[in-house]
Design a protein around this motif. Structure first.
Motif, PDB file in Angstrom:
ATOM      1  N   GLU A  19      19.523   5.872  10.876  1.00  0.00           N
ATOM      2  CA  GLU A  19      20.351   6.673  10.986  1.00  0.00           C
ATOM      3  C   GLU A  19      20.875   7.365   9.491  1.00  0.00           C
ATOM      4  O   GLU A  19      21.227   8.207   9.090  1.00  0.00           O
ATOM      5  CB  GLU A  19      21.329   6.775  11.977  1.00  0.00           C
TER       6      GLU A  19
ATOM      7  N   ASN B  94      27.466  12.267  18.232  1.00  0.00           N
ATOM      8  CA  ASN B  94      27.447  12.486  19.526  1.00  0.00           C
ATOM      9  C   ASN B  94      26.417  11.454  20.270  1.00  0.00           C
ATOM     10  O   ASN B  94      26.623  11.229  21.430  1.00  0.00           O
ATOM     11  CB  ASN B  94      26.873  13.902  19.671  1.00  0.00           C
ATOM     12  N   ASP B  95      25.299  11.055  19.282  1.00  0.00           N
ATOM     13  CA  ASP B  95      24.519  10.131  19.777  1.00  0.00           C
ATOM     14  C   ASP B  95      25.156   8.799  19.731  1.00  0.00           C
ATOM     15  O   ASP B  95      24.897   7.846  20.826  1.00  0.00           O
ATOM     16  CB  ASP B  95      23.477  10.021  18.735  1.00  0.00           C
ATOM     17  N   ASP B  96      25.918   8.346  18.760  1.00  0.00           N
ATOM     18  CA  ASP B  96      26.710   7.110  18.616  1.00  0.00           C
ATOM     19  C   ASP B  96      27.767   7.109  17.723  1.00  0.00           C
ATOM     20  O   ASP B  96      27.957   7.100  16.423  1.00  0.00           O
ATOM     21  CB  ASP B  96      25.650   5.893  17.919  1.00  0.00           C
ATOM     22  N   SER B  97      29.045   7.285  18.337  1.00  0.00           N
ATOM     23  CA  SER B  97      30.237   7.337  17.761  1.00  0.00           C
ATOM     24  C   SER B  97      30.468   6.206  16.849  1.00  0.00           C
ATOM     25  O   SER B  97      31.945   6.126  16.125  1.00  0.00           O
ATOM     26  CB  SER B  97      31.270   8.046  18.696  1.00  0.00           C
ATOM     27  N   SER B  98      30.170   5.009  17.455  1.00  0.00           N
ATOM     28  CA  SER B  98      30.699   3.738  16.887  1.00  0.00           C
ATOM     29  C   SER B  98      30.385   3.664  15.498  1.00  0.00           C
ATOM     30  O   SER B  98      30.992   2.756  14.705  1.00  0.00           O
ATOM     31  CB  SER B  98      30.139   2.442  17.706  1.00  0.00           C
ATOM     32  N   ILE B  99      29.587   4.123  14.839  1.00  0.00           N
ATOM     33  CA  ILE B  99      29.008   4.209  13.420  1.00  0.00           C
ATOM     34  C   ILE B  99      29.842   5.264  12.540  1.00  0.00           C
ATOM     35  O   ILE B  99      29.289   5.563  11.455  1.00  0.00           O
ATOM     36  CB  ILE B  99      27.639   4.149  13.325  1.00  0.00           C
ATOM     37  N   TRP B 100      30.891   5.887  13.008  1.00  0.00           N
ATOM     38  CA  TRP B 100      31.166   7.092  12.416  1.00  0.00           C
ATOM     39  C   TRP B 100      31.800   6.804  11.025  1.00  0.00           C
ATOM     40  O   TRP B 100      31.351   7.572  10.031  1.00  0.00           O
ATOM     41  CB  TRP B 100      32.493   7.602  13.125  1.00  0.00           C
TER      42      TRP B 100
END
Length: 140
Positions: free
Chosen positions: A3, A31-37
């Protein structure tokens, strides 16, 4: 990890003279994975800044092709006026559509200091990605 490479590549290409929508990709990835913002914002900012520096270097090459008189009369007149008036500070607007790419190109053409120019580009682009991420996270 994939990503982050995808985000970097999209941000880099979007900052050159090629069209691209790295903000849309950022929102989709959040939207897919907000933890890696934070990682996404950092990688996008760096990729977009490096792409803008590529435009800067293209501008240095363009100095051999165009005379200052031709640039002042052409389609670059408004952006050139901004660079003349504000210097490298105008590069804080490097994130804006259309004009941002042109500002980076003209900064190289006018031989503005690379380090100061790069810093202004990084700040402007980082703020943009932070705002996009904040809005996306708020609405997700």
């Amino acid at each position: 990890m994939t990503e982050l490479w995808l985000m970097f590549s999209a941000a880099f290409l979007a900052a050159t003279l090629l069209p691209g929508g790295s903000e849309v990709l950022l929102v989709a990835m959040l939207n897919d994975d907000s933890s890696i913002w934070l990682s996404l914002v950092i990688v996008a900012s760096i990729g977009n800044t490096l792409g803008a520096i590529t435009s800067y270097y293209l501008g240095t090459l363009g100095r051999f092709a165009r005379s200052p008189e031709a640039m002042a009369k052409g389609e670059y007149r408004r952006s050139l006026g901004m660079i003349h008036k504000y210097g490298y500070w105008a590069l804080l607007l490097s994130w804006t559509p259309v004009i941002g790419d042109l500002l980076c190109l003209l900064a190289g053409w006018m031989k503005l200091p690379l380090v100061k120019s790069s810093l202004m580009i990084l700040i402007g682009k980082s703020i943009r990605y932070l705002l996009v991420a904040a809005l996306a996270l708020h609405w997700l």
